[in-house]
Structure formats: structure tokens, C-alpha cells
Design an enzyme around this catalytic site. Sequence first.
Site, PDB file in Angstrom:
ATOM      1  N   LYS A  86       2.917 -10.443  -3.253  1.00 41.92           N
ATOM      2  CA  LYS A  86       3.819  -9.306  -3.001  1.00 41.92           C
ATOM      3  C   LYS A  86       5.279  -9.773  -2.976  1.00 41.92           C
ATOM      4  O   LYS A  86       6.174  -9.055  -3.446  1.00 41.92           O
ATOM      5  CB  LYS A  86       3.420  -8.613  -1.692  1.00 41.92           C
ATOM      6  CG  LYS A  86       2.058  -7.916  -1.815  1.00 41.92           C
ATOM      7  CD  LYS A  86       1.435  -7.576  -0.477  1.00 41.92           C
ATOM      8  CE  LYS A  86       0.065  -6.939  -0.650  1.00 41.92           C
ATOM      9  NZ  LYS A  86      -0.742  -6.909   0.594  1.00 41.92           N
ATOM     10  N   GLY A  99       0.794  -1.236   0.000  1.00 41.11           N
ATOM     11  CA  GLY A  99       0.000   0.000   0.000  1.00 41.11           C
ATOM     12  C   GLY A  99       0.818   1.272   0.000  1.00 41.11           C
ATOM     13  O   GLY A  99       1.547   1.564  -0.943  1.00 41.11           O
TER      14      GLY A  99
HETATM   15  N1  HSE Z   1      -6.030  -7.410   1.704  1.00 42.23           N
HETATM   16  C1  HSE Z   1      -4.691  -6.900   1.836  1.00 42.23           C
HETATM   17  C2  HSE Z   1      -4.325  -6.770   3.314  1.00 42.23           C
HETATM   18  C3  HSE Z   1      -4.494  -5.563   1.158  1.00 42.23           C
HETATM   19  O1  HSE Z   1      -5.110  -7.178   4.167  1.00 42.23           O
HETATM   20  O2  HSE Z   1      -3.231  -6.315   3.612  1.00 42.23           O
HETATM   21  C4  HSE Z   1      -4.416  -5.685  -0.339  1.00 42.23           C
HETATM   22  O3  HSE Z   1      -3.257  -6.366  -0.747  1.00 42.23           O
END
Ligand code: HSE
Length: 313
Positions: free
Chosen positions: A205, A135
Site C-alpha cells: 500500500k 479498503g
Molecule cells: N489483510 C489486509 C488487512 C486487508 O488485514 O488489513 C487486505 O489488504
Amino acid sequence: MRLAVLGAGDVGRSVAELAAEYGHVVTAFADSTGAVVDPDGVDVAAALDHKDEAGTVGDADPADALDADYDVLVEATPTTLGDAEPGFGHARAALAAGRHVVLANKGPVAERYDDLRALERESAGELLFEATVAGAIPALATIDGVGAERVTAARGVLNGTANFILTRMAAEGLGYEHVLSEAQDLGVAEADPTFDVEGTDAALKCAILANVIHGGGYSLADVDVQGITDIPPSALDLAAEDGRTVRLIGEVTDDGARVGPRLVPENDALAVSGTMNIVQLETEHAGRLNISGRGAGGRETATAVLADVDRLA
Ligand code: HSE
């Protein structure tokens, strides 16, 4: 820059809302069933009202957005595995037209990195994807700043939902199922949190980090993955007796990429709480770098998308 924003979930919506503040114009905005296109600038608020009322941002064909006048395609449609469609096809179309592509969608970068880079080499456009890893944390910009060849390992807490669940289980001695339904009630976990709790999201990721650090060659199938669904509260109690806790850690080293629950000291940098993420880089000559922050959320992730757009500008 003129932006075509594909996807009107939390991230696409936030990119469209914040674009003007960053000095950009949204000339096309699409979700899976409709689109709105205006070379002079889409009325984003009206498009989002339309979505709330009619379920889609506009009445045009979603494919019209790819034919619009734009400089940067922002690909924020949901992550898909395998062929990573339709996100991959959207990126391919934009690069073929000589446009830049900024991805928030992890699928194409995790699953078809080498294909994407080959398309980029043939294009006048560039490809950026900071938003796909943790993020708001500038993980890829930091790797770029250090020099990918000088980063010897990357690890971190890369999924906020799993971290929230582990933090609550440890603090309250509650079972996995109980905390998961609490996370869903709070809107932290998705209605279908499978990708989060089984480690898939963190593994995507890791595949992206591995591609960036090692220059390609990785997909989800190359990441060894274990999730948190089988961790009993007793494991967290035992860890706590020893001053430790459990975190779902993703790791990229010269030996490959892996995700799994790991014991970490309670006061370790990796033991971030709640929905926080951390990315830790080992560097060749400069020791360890830690960056923690919000790894999910519409506006948080949109800041990473718009930072990429600024790099292109
Ligand atoms: N669903 C993910 C999280 C965020 O809980 O970190 C998007 O990759």
C-alpha cells in the site's frame, strides 16, 4: 456500465452482488477455474450458488470473461508479487481492447505501476485503483482532491490484521502467537497471515501511495519493511507506562517509503483500535488530514471499487 469481474473472493463476490444497486450490469464473472458470461447480465446469485456447490462460478473457460462484452474490467484476483501475474496480464488485455480497468488487486499497481501507466497511455481506457489502499477509505480520491503535488507526506495504519494483534497484545498483555491464533479463529487474520504480520501488505500500500504521490517509480523492493512478529508484550507494557502504544505505521515522504512498528501516543489519531485503518496526509498549505475507517472486508472494499466505476461512468 457493463462489468467483467475477475475474482470471486470476498471482494469480487461483493462487487458482483452490489453492482445492480449501483446501476451496473455484470456481463462476465470468473474465478481461477471457471466463468459465467452473459451479455444480458449474469445471474450473480446463481453464479455464487454454483461456486458454493461446485467450487467455481460457472462452467465456461475463465479466459472467456476477458473476451466478453464489458466496459470495465474489475480485477479482484489475489495479490501476487514480482511480475504481478495473472492480474497484470488481465489489466493489459483489457487496456489493449480499449476498456477501463478498476483494480482491487494490489500487485500490478505496487509492482508494475510504470508499466501499467504506459499501457494506459496507449489505451482509450482508464485505470483506477482506489480499493488497493485501505479498503473503504477514499485515500486516493483525497490525494486527488488535494492534488498529489500538494501532498508532502502520507502515513497511516494500513493493515487491520496487524493492528488487531497489536491492540489485543497491549490491552490484554498477551503474546504475539496467542493473539495471532485468536485473530485466525475470529476470521480477522488469513489462514496464511504472513503478508499482514511481516508488513508486506502495508508495504504494498505504501508503494502504491508513493507511486500516486511521486508519479511512479516505486515497487515493493523500494519500501523498507519491518513487521510485528518480534514485538514482545514487554515492549507494549513499557510503552504504556509512558502513555504510548505501538502501531505498525506505513509512511511515504520525500525520502522514500517505509513500514515498521512505531511508538505513538495512546491518544494520537494514528492509535486506531482493532481492525481499523487510518490514512494521514500532510499537505503543503492545509496542514494534516486524517481519514479512518474500515480497511478490509468484502463489502467495504467493494464500495471503493464501485466508486471507481462511478468515476468512469
Ligand atoms: N489483510 C489486509 C488487512 C486487508 O488485514 O488489513 C487486505 O489488504
